[in-house]
Write an enzyme that holds these catalytic residues in place. Structure first.
Site, PDB file in Angstrom:
ATOM      1  CE  LYS A 268      -3.242   2.586   3.006  1.00 45.20           C
ATOM      2  NZ  LYS A 268      -4.162   2.540   4.161  1.00 45.20           N
ATOM      3  CE  LYS A 280      -6.840   8.721   7.702  1.00 44.47           C
ATOM      4  NZ  LYS A 280      -7.439   7.641   8.489  1.00 44.47           N
ATOM      5  CG  ASP A 291      -2.067   5.267   4.846  1.00 50.56           C
ATOM      6  OD1 ASP A 291      -1.925   4.245   5.551  1.00 50.56           O
ATOM      7  OD2 ASP A 291      -3.138   5.587   4.308  1.00 50.56           O
ATOM      8  NE  ARG A 354     -10.717  -1.434   3.932  1.00 52.89           N
ATOM      9  CZ  ARG A 354     -11.296  -1.548   5.128  1.00 52.89           C
ATOM     10  NH1 ARG A 354     -12.411  -2.254   5.256  1.00 52.89           N
ATOM     11  NH2 ARG A 354     -10.784  -0.986   6.185  1.00 52.89           N
TER      12      ARG A 354
HETATM   13  N1  BES Z   1      -4.474   4.620   6.771  1.00 59.53           N
HETATM   14  C1  BES Z   1      -5.599   4.305   7.543  1.00 59.53           C
HETATM   15  C2  BES Z   1      -5.292   3.344   8.693  1.00 59.53           C
HETATM   16  C3  BES Z   1      -4.354   3.853   9.753  1.00 59.53           C
HETATM   17  C4  BES Z   1      -4.861   4.382  10.919  1.00 59.53           C
HETATM   18  C5  BES Z   1      -3.002   3.733   9.603  1.00 59.53           C
HETATM   19  C6  BES Z   1      -4.009   4.816  11.900  1.00 59.53           C
HETATM   20  C7  BES Z   1      -2.155   4.165  10.601  1.00 59.53           C
HETATM   21  C8  BES Z   1      -2.660   4.697  11.748  1.00 59.53           C
HETATM   22  C9  BES Z   1      -6.682   3.653   6.684  1.00 59.53           C
HETATM   23  O1  BES Z   1      -6.713   4.046   5.365  1.00 59.53           O
HETATM   24  C10 BES Z   1      -7.991   4.027   7.301  1.00 59.53           C
HETATM   25  O2  BES Z   1      -8.269   5.182   7.376  1.00 59.53           O
HETATM   26  N2  BES Z   1      -8.741   3.043   7.748  1.00 59.53           N
HETATM   27  C11 BES Z   1      -9.984   3.288   8.385  1.00 59.53           C
HETATM   28  C12 BES Z   1     -10.948   2.240   7.938  1.00 59.53           C
HETATM   29  C13 BES Z   1     -12.364   2.529   8.331  1.00 59.53           C
HETATM   30  C14 BES Z   1     -12.889   3.715   7.567  1.00 59.53           C
HETATM   31  C15 BES Z   1     -13.185   1.306   8.063  1.00 59.53           C
HETATM   32  C16 BES Z   1      -9.774   3.229   9.889  1.00 59.53           C
HETATM   33  O3  BES Z   1      -8.958   2.436  10.354  1.00 59.53           O
HETATM   34  O4  BES Z   1     -10.394   4.010  10.596  1.00 59.53           O
HETATM   35 ZN    ZN Z   2      -4.866   4.694   4.578  1.00 60.99          ZN
HETATM   36 ZN    ZN Z   3      -7.798   5.828   5.043  1.00 54.28          ZN
END
Ligand code: BES
Ligand code: ZN
Ligand code: ZN
Length: 501
Positions: A268, A280, A291, A354
């Site tokens: 990724k 966010k 990321d 994903r």
């Molecule tokens: N890049 C984030 C995940 C992440 C969170 C990496 C904290 C490092 C530290 C990912 O793309 C994301 O935002 N995932 C979401 C998924 C949710 C929307 C189902 C998450 O984890 O909140």
């Molecule tokens: Zn992400």
């Molecule tokens: Zn994300």
């Protein structure tokens, strides 16, 4: 940092800092029990130089505990550093890796530029020397690149003492350790760059330069290729950004390799994750430059593979893009068609990793991968499940997971296997499309993401590493600086090598 083996007696070495290890032999589990200290070198002069302090009770030899002696009597070294390894009965090379790192990070801010490490007497294997080399190199990295008051505190040279009987094993271990740890630091350097200095295009350039240096084939494609390959999932993330995406494809194909296995290493590479339209919160958003840590880990792993030359083929695919909100960005509810033909309802644009991996994994299979591994900072949920100690590992194949678990014994990296039984599939069922990109509930978020990826690997043996929990350290540890950790590089390299020794 230069690392070398030195066939000398500890007492005779002229060095700024002589590092020796000590452990606690006591079997007592009581917290306040008096430790029975033992120095892990039988060298008489080192024993004598440290006997007074060992008897004093000042030093308990707990793991990574240190004690410094200036002008140690009877030694040529300017300083003697004792580093604790904890209970002798539980001693492992993984502790030794950390302890070597602790010595290096002790030396760095003190103007010490070279040091000499005395390995424990009974640790003569290649793994010992490898662990010490890895610990030292990983410890030398700091993330303060853009500070104008930055002082270059890197260590110029580390010597490791070796007795003649161990020399050939030591040479093997040292070389492997140097290659793997420098590749881990290479990944950390990429991850540490802020998103304005590590755009998808720049990440592609870094991959090309590295591939050129180490003799890998590398192509970096732009948006046109995504359209040509019908990578609708990857493009749905990329479409919102003014920065063009990069599809990085690297191949390692040694002449002696059999037709199979072919490893597909998929990363990724989100160079910044704002969340997109499902934006966010501002708190901690700056961290989302990391990321792309999964993509960087794969590029780092390829760098090591190119040098260690296992007799297996490997293809690396990094899907690099920003995830931005804009007038062109995808919106919650949009339906996208992935390269595999599967339709995806995008419930949350922040579950973008994903989406890009769906096409990356499918493309790797199309290019002939028989064994897949991906690494991604995929979910916050993995840190909720595991804390910041372990990263998550998922697999659709027990035998292949076993081989990965074996690789972990060498790498010393911490991964915890997570469940992904069929029952979880309900969470990603969509009414309008084949699947949705988030779970119906918040529960088991890391597994929901893994279930989504599984849709694109089918029966191909596959390991998914969710490294969001351990790819970034918020505070210094005695053996590693805060910032990007480079997690997964060592384990991926070891896993691939285990098929091509
Ligand atoms: N890049 C984030 C995940 C992440 C969170 C990496 C904290 C490092 C530290 C990912 O793309 C994301 O935002 N995932 C979401 C998924 C949710 C929307 C189902 C998450 O984890 O909140
Ligand atoms: Zn992400
Ligand atoms: Zn994300």
């Amino acid at each position: 940092m230069r690392l070398e083996l030195q066939g000398a007696l500890p007492a005779m070495v002229e060095t700024e800092l002589l590092v020796v290890f000590a452990a606690d032999q006591s079997a007592s589990k009581e917290k306040d029990a008096k430790p029975e200290l033992t120095l892990l070198t039988s060298d008489e002069s080192v024993q004598q130089a440290s006997s007074y302090i060992l008897d004093s009770g000042e030093f308990k030899a707990t793991l990574n505990e240190i004690l410094l002696l200036h002008r140690p009597q009877g030694l040529r070294a300017t300083r003697l550093l004792l580093v604790g390894l904890g209970k002798e009965a539980k001693l492992s090379v993984h502790d030794l890796r950390k302890a070597a790192g602790t010595a290096v990070r002790f030396a760095k801010p003190r103007g010490i530029r070279s040091l000499t490490i005395v390995p424990p007497d009974n640790f003569g294997s290649s793994q010992t020397f490898r662990a010490i080399a890895e610990g030292a190199i990983v410890a030398d990295f700091d993330s303060d690149t853009y500070r104008t008051d930055r002082k270059d505190t890197s260590i110029a040279s580390v010597s490791i003492l070796v007795i003649e009987a161990n020399r050939s094993d030591a040479e093997v271990g040292l070389r492997e350790g140097i290659v793997v740890a420098e590749s881990q630091n290479f990944a950390r350097t990429l991850i540490n760059e802020p998103s304005n200095r590590m755009t998808p295009t720049l990440l592609g350039q870094k991959a090309l330069e590295m591939a050129e240096e180490f003799g890998l084939k590398c192509d970096v494609y732009g948006a046109a290729k995504l359209h040509e390959l019908k990578m609708g999932a990857f493009w749905s993330v990329a479409q919102g950004s003014d920065e063009p995406p990069a599809l990085i494809v690297m191949t390692y194909e040694p002449a002696e390799a059999p037709a199979e296995p072919v490893f597909g290493l998929v990363g990724k590479g989100i160079t910044f994750d704002t969340g997109g339209i499902s934006i966010k919160p501002a708190d901690n958003m700056e961290k989302m430059k990391y990321d792309m840590a999964g993509g960087a880990a794969m590029i780092g792993a390829m760098r090591a593979i190119a040098q260690l030359k296992p007799k297996v083929k490997a293809i690396c695919i990094v899907c690099a893009t920003e995830n931005m909100p804009s007038g062109k960005a995808q919106k919650p509810g949009d339906v996208q068609i992935a390269m595999s033909g599967k339709s995806i309802e995008v419930i949350n644009t922040d579950a973008e990793g994903r989406l890009v991996l769906a096409d990356g994994l499918f493309y790797a299979r199309q290019l002939g991968a028989t064994h897949l591994i991906d690494a991604a900072t995929l979910t916050g949920a993995i840190a909720i499940a595991l804390g910041q100690v372990n990263a998550g590992a998922f697999s659709n194949n027990d035998a292949v997971y076993e081989s990965f678990a074996k690789a972990l014994e060498t790498s010393g990296e911490k991964f915890w296997r997570m469940p992904m039984e069929d029952e979880y599939r309900d969470q990603i069922q969509s009414s309008i499309a084949d699947i949705r990109n988030t779970g119906l509930t918040r529960y088991g978020g890391a597994t929901n993401a893994a279930m989504f990826l599984k849709e694109f690997v089918d029966e191909t043996p596959w390991i998914h590493l969710d490294i969001a929990s351990t790819a970034w350290l918020d505070a210094d540890k005695s053996w590693i600086a805060k910032g990007p950790t480079g997690i997964a590089v060592r384990s991926i390299v070891e896993w691939v090598r285990s098929y091509g020794e």
